[in-house]
Design an enzyme around this catalytic site. Structure first.
Site, PDB file in Angstrom:
ATOM      1  N   GLU A 223       3.090  41.469-105.332  1.00  0.00           N
ATOM      2  CA  GLU A 223       3.797  40.306-104.769  1.00  0.00           C
ATOM      3  C   GLU A 223       4.990  39.914-105.636  1.00  0.00           C
ATOM      4  O   GLU A 223       4.841  39.540-106.793  1.00  0.00           O
ATOM      5  CB  GLU A 223       2.807  39.137-104.661  1.00  0.00           C
ATOM      6  CG  GLU A 223       3.429  37.857-104.134  1.00  0.00           C
ATOM      7  CD  GLU A 223       2.421  36.703-104.077  1.00  0.00           C
ATOM      8  OE1 GLU A 223       1.269  36.873-104.522  1.00  0.00           O
ATOM      9  OE2 GLU A 223       2.799  35.625-103.599  1.00  0.00           O
ATOM     10  N   ASP A 257       5.657  36.811 -99.788  1.00  0.00           N
ATOM     11  CA  ASP A 257       5.301  35.380 -99.789  1.00  0.00           C
ATOM     12  C   ASP A 257       6.568  34.641 -99.374  1.00  0.00           C
ATOM     13  O   ASP A 257       7.600  34.771-100.040  1.00  0.00           O
ATOM     14  CB  ASP A 257       4.833  34.979-101.196  1.00  0.00           C
ATOM     15  CG  ASP A 257       4.449  33.512-101.310  1.00  0.00           C
ATOM     16  OD1 ASP A 257       5.223  32.658-100.826  1.00  0.00           O
ATOM     17  OD2 ASP A 257       3.408  33.201-101.910  1.00  0.00           O
ATOM     18  N   HIS A 260       8.997  32.877-101.775  1.00  0.00           N
ATOM     19  CA  HIS A 260       9.456  33.596-102.959  1.00  0.00           C
ATOM     20  C   HIS A 260      10.838  34.227-102.844  1.00  0.00           C
ATOM     21  O   HIS A 260      11.134  35.209-103.512  1.00  0.00           O
ATOM     22  CB  HIS A 260       8.441  34.696-103.321  1.00  0.00           C
ATOM     23  CG  HIS A 260       7.170  34.156-103.897  1.00  0.00           C
ATOM     24  ND1 HIS A 260       6.192  34.951-104.455  1.00  0.00           N
ATOM     25  CD2 HIS A 260       6.724  32.884-104.018  1.00  0.00           C
ATOM     26  CE1 HIS A 260       5.197  34.198-104.883  1.00  0.00           C
ATOM     27  NE2 HIS A 260       5.490  32.941-104.620  1.00  0.00           N
ATOM     28  N   ASP A 294       4.994  26.249-102.595  1.00  0.00           N
ATOM     29  CA  ASP A 294       3.590  26.182-102.204  1.00  0.00           C
ATOM     30  C   ASP A 294       3.142  24.924-101.465  1.00  0.00           C
ATOM     31  O   ASP A 294       2.026  24.465-101.656  1.00  0.00           O
ATOM     32  CB  ASP A 294       2.729  26.399-103.458  1.00  0.00           C
ATOM     33  CG  ASP A 294       3.010  27.763-104.060  1.00  0.00           C
ATOM     34  OD1 ASP A 294       2.820  28.753-103.350  1.00  0.00           O
ATOM     35  OD2 ASP A 294       3.449  27.825-105.223  1.00  0.00           O
TER      36      ASP A 294
HETATM   37  C1  RNT Z   1       2.486  32.454-107.005  1.00  0.00           C
HETATM   38  C2  RNT Z   1       2.048  33.429-105.962  1.00  0.00           C
HETATM   39  C3  RNT Z   1       0.587  33.779-105.968  1.00  0.00           C
HETATM   40  C4  RNT Z   1      -0.305  32.593-106.251  1.00  0.00           C
HETATM   41  C5  RNT Z   1      -1.765  32.863-106.071  1.00  0.00           C
HETATM   42  C6  RNT Z   1      -2.605  31.804-106.661  1.00  0.00           C
HETATM   43  O1  RNT Z   1       3.779  32.068-106.862  1.00  0.00           O
HETATM   44  O2  RNT Z   1       2.425  32.972-104.698  1.00  0.00           O
HETATM   45  O3  RNT Z   1       0.253  34.397-104.790  1.00  0.00           O
HETATM   46  O4  RNT Z   1       0.041  31.499-105.465  1.00  0.00           O
HETATM   47  O5  RNT Z   1      -2.074  34.111-106.534  1.00  0.00           O
HETATM   48 ZN    ZN Z   2       1.703  34.004-102.988  1.00  0.00          ZN
END
Ligand code: RNT
Ligand code: ZN
Length: 417
Positions: A223, A257, A260, A294
């Site tokens: 990620e 994500d 991001h 988030d």
């Molecule tokens: C952090 C990432 C990751 C976390 C989790 C807890 O910026 O998004 O995925 O949020 O692993």
């Molecule tokens: Zn994430």
């Protein structure tokens, strides 16, 4: 005619098969992250360095403090969310007890520490996905883990990630399922780096070691992130880095994500680009607000657009949807419920678009009619279909109704903690 029947007829006029949409949404699993329930604290007590790499803000009362509380809260939320569910676990949620020998550090974790979660998943018909926890630990050195120049630090985290893949493999065997194992690391620098490639070469080498063994039932994902608070200038695991890693390592996938990227970049457009090359696209569904990634997911345009890309491109089996948000300023169970219900809503909404007609209009360069139809589709009687879906799934459609249940749970359970 009742409202559902009338909505169904209206959608049919637009060229949409409501029953097919209802069947499709009910069949698509959504990963629900366990970490919304306790602000990503986990169950370890022996590891120093909590808070390293991620920030959760807020102090709403009633946080789940242990396995039993987290399970109960998760079950409460799950009972109010329609559709198939998977629990996304993090390694820091290992359950240590007398039977399994008590606490071990992260590089020594084994399947037995997650067996209680597998039992819970089986009892409730949930799937499981997994994440190594590469933050909030004393072995994070100067903000670095898998990219650290310190051999000992890298070795520790490589061993942790290897242990996690093995655990994911065994969870998969126990549930007779595939399991996503997602590597995210916070590694980066606050200020202008003097060496940008060195850390990336070390991360590449760590990943090669982590992925050396192949497991048929594990979907390995990496990620990327553009920046975070405290690492504004440089992130080792950038988009280009992981995208290239995934492209050159069959079986490893780039997890998107949507919090991001730079604020005007959208994951909805990345999905169809990647579908040209990859047979799977793992997602973290979140809501970015300015610099933060988030916030609780809401039924908003970009979420709908993301779901539309999944539906239009026949990618329901290829795109793996997992939630990722954490808000400690509101009732955590309501946060889970709102975020997951919004995701389900967006998916159903996407399935109720006249996708074939719109595609044909684009190919005919009939952009005027396409615009008109897109606008028409926005105000169709969506709620009546959503209500039917909730009814079929045995969960309240009326938000006031599930909210009353959570308020009751808050009063009786959370406030007693
Ligand atoms: C952090 C990432 C990751 C976390 C989790 C807890 O910026 O998004 O995925 O949020 O692993
Ligand atoms: Zn994430």
């Amino acid at each position: 005619m009742d409202r559902f029947e009338s909505a169904k007829a209206r959608y049919a006029k637009l060229g949409v098969d409501v029953d097919a949409a209802l069947a499709a949404v009910a069949n698509k699993p959504i990963g629900i992250h366990c970490w919304q329930g306790d602000d990503i604290v986990g169950f370890e007590t022996q590891v120093a360095g909590a808070g390293n790499g991620l920030m959760v803000t807020g102090n709403y009362p009633g946080r789940a403090r242990n396995f039993e509380e987290l399970k109960a809260d998760f079950k409460k939320a799950a009972s109010l969310i329609p559709g198939k569910k998977r629990i996304a676990l993090h390694a820091c949620y290992a359950v240590f007890n007398e039977e399994n020998g008590g606490w071990v550090d992260r590089d020594k974790l084994e399947y037995k520490h997650f067996e209680p979660w597998v039992k819970f998943a089986k009892e409730n018909g949930f799937g499981i996905d997994f994440n190594p926890t590469i933050f909030s630990h004393a072995m994070m050195k100067d903000g670095l883990s898998l990219s650290s120049p310190d051999d000992k630090v890298r070795e520790f985290w490589v061993n942790h990630a290897i242990a996690c893949r093995k655990i994911a493999h065994e969870i998969g065997l126990a549930l007779n399922d595939t399991v996503v194992d997602n590597v995210w690391i916070p590694d980066g620098f606050k200020d202008i780096p003097a060496d940008r490639m060195g850390p990336r070469m070390r991360l590449k080498d760590s990943l090669d070691k982590i992925f050396a063994v192949h497991y048929d039932n594990v979907i390995d994902t990496v990620e990327s992130k553009v920046f975070a608070v405290g690492v504004e200038s440089y992130t080792v695991g950038s988009n280009e880095f992981y995208m290239s890693y995934a492209a050159s390592h069959p079986g490893v996938y780039n997890l998107l994500d949507n919090g991001h990227y730079h604020p005007t970049e959208v994951v909805s457009d990345k999905i169809p680009a990647l579908l040209c090359f990859f047979d799977k696209i793992p997602l973290h569904v979140t809501r970015g607000v300015r610099w933060d990634s988030d916030h609780v997911v809401l039924f908003e345009d970009e979420l709908k657009e993301t779901m539309k890309e999944i539906v239009r491109n026949d990618a329901m089996d290829k795109v793996l949807i997992g939630l990722d948000f954490f808000d400690a300023s509101i009732n955590r169970i309501a946060a889970w419920t709102i975020g997951a219900r919004s995701t389900e809503k967006a998916l159903l909404f996407a399935l109720l678009q006249p996708n074939a007609r719109l595609k044909a209009l684009q190919d005919e360069a009939n952009f005027t009619e396409k615009m008109m139809v897109m606008e028409e589709a926005k105000t169709m009687p969506f709620y009546d279909v959503w209500e039917k879906y909730c009814e079929m799934q045995g969960v309240p459609a009326d938000d006031e109704e599930w909210f009353a249940e959570i308020k009751k749970y808050e009063k009786e359970v959370l406030m007693a903690r």
